[in-house]
Design an enzyme around this catalytic site. Structure first.
Site, PDB file in Angstrom:
ATOM      1  N   HIS A   1       0.816  -1.213   0.129  1.00 62.98           N
ATOM      2  CA  HIS A   1       0.142   0.031  -0.151  1.00 62.98           C
ATOM      3  C   HIS A   1       0.812   1.352   0.045  1.00 62.98           C
ATOM      4  O   HIS A   1       1.749   1.314   0.943  1.00 62.98           O
ATOM      5  CB  HIS A   1      -0.912   0.055   1.145  1.00 62.98           C
ATOM      6  CG  HIS A   1      -1.690   1.165   1.119  1.00 62.98           C
ATOM      7  ND1 HIS A   1      -2.034   1.934   2.184  1.00 62.98           N
ATOM      8  CD2 HIS A   1      -2.574   1.535   0.292  1.00 62.98           C
ATOM      9  CE1 HIS A   1      -2.831   3.107   1.929  1.00 62.98           C
ATOM     10  NE2 HIS A   1      -3.469   2.772   0.733  1.00 62.98           N
ATOM     11  N   HIS A   2       0.709   2.159  -0.897  1.00 62.47           N
ATOM     12  CA  HIS A   2       1.222   3.313  -0.892  1.00 62.47           C
ATOM     13  C   HIS A   2       0.060   4.518  -0.980  1.00 62.47           C
ATOM     14  O   HIS A   2      -0.413   4.838  -1.893  1.00 62.47           O
ATOM     15  CB  HIS A   2       2.097   3.446  -2.363  1.00 62.47           C
ATOM     16  CG  HIS A   2       3.330   2.567  -2.492  1.00 62.47           C
ATOM     17  ND1 HIS A   2       3.909   2.377  -3.333  1.00 62.47           N
ATOM     18  CD2 HIS A   2       3.910   1.770  -1.480  1.00 62.47           C
ATOM     19  CE1 HIS A   2       4.852   1.496  -3.523  1.00 62.47           C
ATOM     20  NE2 HIS A   2       5.022   1.315  -2.070  1.00 62.47           N
ATOM     21  N   GLU A   3      -0.229   5.209   0.224  1.00 65.97           N
ATOM     22  CA  GLU A   3      -0.814   6.153   0.152  1.00 65.97           C
ATOM     23  C   GLU A   3       0.152   7.619  -0.080  1.00 65.97           C
ATOM     24  O   GLU A   3       0.879   7.839   0.656  1.00 65.97           O
ATOM     25  CB  GLU A   3      -1.429   6.332   1.529  1.00 65.97           C
ATOM     26  CG  GLU A   3      -2.600   7.666   1.742  1.00 65.97           C
ATOM     27  CD  GLU A   3      -3.353   7.939   0.732  1.00 65.97           C
ATOM     28  OE1 GLU A   3      -4.433   7.340   0.385  1.00 65.97           O
ATOM     29  OE2 GLU A   3      -3.217   9.038  -0.197  1.00 65.97           O
TER      30      GLU A   3
ATOM     31  N   GLU B   1     -10.177   2.915  -8.176  1.00 61.66           N
ATOM     32  CA  GLU B   1     -11.457   3.132  -7.677  1.00 61.66           C
ATOM     33  C   GLU B   1     -12.142   4.239  -8.656  1.00 61.66           C
ATOM     34  O   GLU B   1     -12.410   3.753  -9.804  1.00 61.66           O
ATOM     35  CB  GLU B   1     -11.039   3.726  -6.358  1.00 61.66           C
ATOM     36  CG  GLU B   1     -11.974   4.006  -5.453  1.00 61.66           C
ATOM     37  CD  GLU B   1     -11.736   5.025  -4.446  1.00 61.66           C
ATOM     38  OE1 GLU B   1     -12.390   4.813  -3.040  1.00 61.66           O
ATOM     39  OE2 GLU B   1     -10.741   5.994  -4.231  1.00 61.66           O
TER      40      GLU B   1
ATOM     41  N   GLU C   1     -16.453   2.302   0.899  1.00 59.70           N
ATOM     42  CA  GLU C   1     -15.906   2.984   2.118  1.00 59.70           C
ATOM     43  C   GLU C   1     -16.931   3.856   2.433  1.00 59.70           C
ATOM     44  O   GLU C   1     -16.967   4.197   3.596  1.00 59.70           O
ATOM     45  CB  GLU C   1     -14.623   3.322   1.953  1.00 59.70           C
ATOM     46  CG  GLU C   1     -14.728   4.575   0.691  1.00 59.70           C
ATOM     47  CD  GLU C   1     -13.074   4.830   0.456  1.00 59.70           C
ATOM     48  OE1 GLU C   1     -12.162   3.731   0.408  1.00 59.70           O
ATOM     49  OE2 GLU C   1     -12.852   5.882   0.184  1.00 59.70           O
TER      50      GLU C   1
ATOM     51  N   HIS D   1      -6.275   4.258  -6.163  1.00 59.61           N
ATOM     52  CA  HIS D   1      -7.462   4.867  -5.779  1.00 59.61           C
ATOM     53  C   HIS D   1      -7.224   6.418  -5.820  1.00 59.61           C
ATOM     54  O   HIS D   1      -6.120   6.881  -6.062  1.00 59.61           O
ATOM     55  CB  HIS D   1      -7.656   4.594  -4.216  1.00 59.61           C
ATOM     56  CG  HIS D   1      -8.202   3.175  -3.922  1.00 59.61           C
ATOM     57  ND1 HIS D   1      -9.443   3.180  -3.050  1.00 59.61           N
ATOM     58  CD2 HIS D   1      -8.122   2.104  -4.464  1.00 59.61           C
ATOM     59  CE1 HIS D   1      -9.858   1.957  -3.204  1.00 59.61           C
ATOM     60  NE2 HIS D   1      -9.028   1.381  -4.015  1.00 59.61           N
ATOM     61  N   GLU D   2      -8.454   7.239  -5.888  1.00 56.44           N
ATOM     62  CA  GLU D   2      -8.356   8.530  -6.291  1.00 56.44           C
ATOM     63  C   GLU D   2      -7.482   8.637  -7.579  1.00 56.44           C
ATOM     64  O   GLU D   2      -6.538   9.478  -7.435  1.00 56.44           O
ATOM     65  CB  GLU D   2      -7.649   9.451  -5.320  1.00 56.44           C
ATOM     66  CG  GLU D   2      -8.391   9.587  -4.070  1.00 56.44           C
ATOM     67  CD  GLU D   2      -8.171   8.413  -2.935  1.00 56.44           C
ATOM     68  OE1 GLU D   2      -6.931   7.747  -3.033  1.00 56.44           O
ATOM     69  OE2 GLU D   2      -9.021   7.569  -2.440  1.00 56.44           O
TER      70      GLU D   2
HETATM   71  C1  NOJ Z   1      -8.977   6.323   0.554  1.00 62.97           C
HETATM   72  C2  NOJ Z   1      -8.943   5.094  -0.197  1.00 62.97           C
HETATM   73  O1  NOJ Z   1     -10.121   4.893  -1.343  1.00 62.97           O
HETATM   74  C3  NOJ Z   1      -9.102   4.036   0.953  1.00 62.97           C
HETATM   75  O2  NOJ Z   1      -9.286   2.598   0.239  1.00 62.97           O
HETATM   76  C4  NOJ Z   1      -8.031   4.089   1.744  1.00 62.97           C
HETATM   77  O3  NOJ Z   1      -8.252   3.113   2.981  1.00 62.97           O
HETATM   78  C5  NOJ Z   1      -7.462   5.497   2.301  1.00 62.97           C
HETATM   79  N1  NOJ Z   1      -7.794   6.257   1.190  1.00 62.97           N
HETATM   80  C6  NOJ Z   1      -6.173   5.498   2.922  1.00 62.97           C
HETATM   81  O4  NOJ Z   1      -5.122   5.269   1.720  1.00 62.97           O
HETATM   82 CA    CA Z   2     -11.162   6.888  -2.139  1.00 66.23          CA
END
Ligand code: NOJ
Ligand code: CA
Length: 694
Positions: free
Chosen positions: A404-406, A493, A499, A474-475
């Site tokens: 996971h890379h936020e 996404e 969510e 995502h985003e």
């Molecule tokens: C938004 C993402 O849609 C979600 O899946 C994720 O858990 C959070 N950001 C944190 O990165």
């Molecule tokens: Ca999202």
């Protein structure tokens, strides 16, 4: 996964080619291979160019023009002459390395119109149409100009002139995020600006009354149209500006306040395709391959390392608030101990992937910080997460950890760290990463869907490919079929996902949500929706719940396509529940897909045949209304019998009052059977059909 078997038959037939020296054209036309779709291209009296699109001899897009506004150059508009016309046909079959179907037919007729200005500027450009039986794509090729290396596009004005006040399923033309509820209104009632203060979308920027794509419509005559774009490369995302009085949509590119323009490109270049999918029935839109067909073939070669799979996650706990990403919260989710619990459950139940969010340092600074550059480094685990032992334990149990890379919308930090981050994944043998871009983009003045970010998202895919890494973003930027060219663009996404049910204060996603998504967002490509909530009432969240039945959650594994499909709930909520068997059994990679029935925003039933096994899976969902659907099993192999497990809403099921009521039956089904099924309000139906050895 099997390695790709090349299976391509290409035949290029040049129907007629007219050289550039033959002047005096006023129009050019092109028909689709079955002659049901027709494009007419012509010059109007002021020398501006226009086109119409007809479907079965009726106009569906009336006289529509196009033009470009530039910085430092006169607009490209009007006073044109046609200096050449080329018609050709193309036919091939290509194989998806993973996808909704294995073999894709790509048959179209093409028209290239070569245009030149009569004015002193004398600029030349081409418009290229590809006309398929299921719609059209067209794009512009801006050619070299003497003494000019590049252009700065302030606006591209491509028109789509509608023939009536169609019913539209739309989300606002937001420059930052697609996570909006769909609206169902007449075209003349579209009001995107009123969605500016949408809950939970802090980064939203909706400058005008425009919609995002895909936007899908139904005409009074019952024709379905969906507008989108294909191969969005090196350009800004396209929204469509709404002119209610003239029933007109005009392309409105996402901009950059930092740079003050929409697109800057060196000449020559081609724009993305502007697309219109056309069908007599709603399901035809889902079965259409127009978007992927308008992209270039696979550039990565052997992608057998890309693994379609089901996965679980240290994830839902964070969204329902019982755990956190942040180690300082005292309820950190990504601990070695918790990871082992998930690995054990996944491995015992045939789920091969596990996403772990909140494993790396930085989450304590995540939300609320203006300057988020450098907050995450993508290589440093929190002290309570022993990556070495988690990964090796997972491996011993046949489970792959999904990285996971936020990025926290700090893409410059991510650009700098990507190579190191993907190299770390290689060290651990991980080949899938979920990325995220929550927040306002840094640098300030950039938007998620502008040219600068389109280039960033592409750089991430190309860099990841070098390390045999596939991305679930995502985003993201919207899907435009790039997965054909870069099959490591695995899923994304780009919609209001599951969510929102956990934390949105506007009641979450209504029961109709996914029966609209299937005919809108899903036309663009795979969706990481994260289905599979069993504890539907969300006891730890006083004001939230999932607004569907349990059978509806199961059906989503078939209805919503993704090569990586999450079982998002917690092991303890699955443990001992016989309905989980469907999730354990359902396929993720398909030989073929058939939409059995559906109406946008009401219901949809999809059947998919699993690759290699020949087993079929059926999913059907309805909106807030109960309904009876009939399934004709004539899609099954007539020479086989199938052991069917049918997961349907209990007689008293209801998305609100009794969502977990489910009935599970086993029977034998053959190709000559037709059966009706009752779907509860907000309900669904899931069927697995396993071939019986004979
Ligand atoms: C938004 C993402 O849609 C979600 O899946 C994720 O858990 C959070 N950001 C944190 O990165
Ligand atoms: Ca999202």
């Amino acid at each position: 996964m099997k390695s790709i078997v090349k299976f391509i038959i290409v035949s290029v037939i040049v129907i007629s080619t007219t050289g550039c020296c033959q002047h005096g054209y006023k129009k050019a036309t092109v028909l689709s291979p079955s002659k049901n779709v027709f494009v007419d291209f012509f010059l109007l009296s002021d020398g501006s160019a226009a086109y119409t699109v007809s479907y079965n001899n009726s106009i569906v897009i009336d006289t529509s023009g196009f033009s470009f506004d530039f910085k430092g150059q006169l607009p490209l508009k009007g006073n044109l002459r046609i200096i050449g016309v080329e018609n050709s046909g193309f036919s091939e079959e290509w194989e998806m390395p993973w996808g909704e179907q294995r073999i894709v037919a790509n048959n179209y007729n093409e028209l290239i119109v070569k245009l030149k200005e009569n004015s002193e500027e004398g600029r030349s450009f081409n418009v290229q149409f590809r006309v398929y039986d299921d719609g059209i794509g067209f794009r512009y090729e801006l050619l070299k100009q003497t003494g000019v290396d590049s252009v700065i596009i302030m606006n591209e004005n491509t028109e789509f002139n509608l023939t009536g006040d169609h019913t539209c399923w739309w989300i606002p033309g937001d420059w930052d995020i697609y996570e909006h509820l769909y609206n169902t209104t007449g075209f003349t009632e579209i009001d995107a600006v009123s969605k500016r203060n949408h809950y939970g979308l802090a980064q939203t920027y909706i400058p005008e009354n425009a919609v995002n794509t895909p936007v899908t419509m139904k005409t009074k005559e019952g024709i379905y149209l969906s507008f989108h774009e294909a191969n969005l490369t090196g350009y800004a995302g396209m929204t469509l500006k709404i002119d209610k009085d003239n029933l007109l949509m005009t392309s409105d590119l996402v901009g950059s306040d930092r740079l003050g323009y929409k697109v800057k490109r060196a000449l020559p270049f081609t724009t993305p395709w502007r697309t219109v999918q056309i069908s007599e029935n709603a399901g035809g839109l889902i079965e259409s391959n127009l978007i992927v067909n308008l992209n270039e073939p696979n550039k990565l070669g052997d992608v057998s390392w890309i693994v379609p799979q089901k996965y679980m996650g240290i994830w839902w706990e964070m969204h329902i608030g019982t755990r956190s990403w942040d180690v300082k919260s005292g309820k950190h989710g990504a601990t070695t101990e918790n990871a082992i619990k998930f690995i054990d459950f996944a491995s015992e139940n045939g789920i091969t992937g596990l996403l772990i969010e909140g494993w790396n340092t930085g989450w304590e600074h995540w939300i609320g910080f203006e300057d988020r550059e450098g907050v995450f480094d993508f290589v440093t685990p929190y002290p309570d997460y022993d990556m070495d032992s988690v990964v090796s334990y997972a491996k011993s149990k046949g489970v792959n950890i999904i990285m996971h890379h936020e990025t926290s919308a700090a893409p410059r930090t991510y650009d700098q760290q990507m190579d190191t981050a993907f190299a770390l994944m290689n060290k651990y043998g991980m080949n899938t990463v979920k990325t995220g871009y929550v927040g306002k983009i840094i640098p300030k003045g950039e938007y998620h869907h502008g040219q600068w970010m389109v280039n960033h998202y592409r750089r991430a895919l190309e860099t990841a490919a070098k390390y045999n890494v596939a991305i679930v973003a995502h985003e993201p930027i919207k899907a435009t079929g790039i997965r054909r060219t870069l099959p490591n663009a695995l899923s994304r996404e780009g919609l209001r996902g599951q969510e929102f049910n956990a934390w949105a204060m506007d009641g979450g996603n209504p029961p109709e949500h996914l029966s609209i998504v299937a005919f809108t967002r899903m036309l663009a490509g795979p969706i990481d929706f994260t289905p599979g909530v069993f504890d539907i009432k969300l006891p730890t969240k006083e004001n939230n719940q999932v607004n569907t039945t349990l059978a509806h959650q199961l059906a989503l594994y078939v209805v919503i396509y993704s090569p990586v499909q999450m079982a998002c709930d917690l092991p303890e909520n699955y443990e001992g529940n016989p309905a989980f068997q469907f999730i354990a059994d359902v396929g993720v990679d398909w030989e073929q897909t058939k939409v059995l029935n559906g109406e946008i925003g009401e219901y949809v039933t999809i059947a998919r045949e699993e690759r290699d096994t020949g087993n079929w899976f059926v999913g059907s969902i309805t909106d807030e209304n109960s309904r009876v659907i009939e399934i004709d099993f004539n899609f099954l192999d007539p020479d086989s019998k199938y052991r069917a497990a049918i997961y349907r809403d209990g007689n008293d099921a209801h998305w609100d009052t009794n969502p977990t009521s489910i009935s599970i039956e086993e029977t034998v089904i053959t190709n000559d059977m037709k059966t009706t099924f009752d779907l509860a309000p907000g309900g669904g139906l899931a069927i697995s059909l396993v071939k019986i050895d004979q």
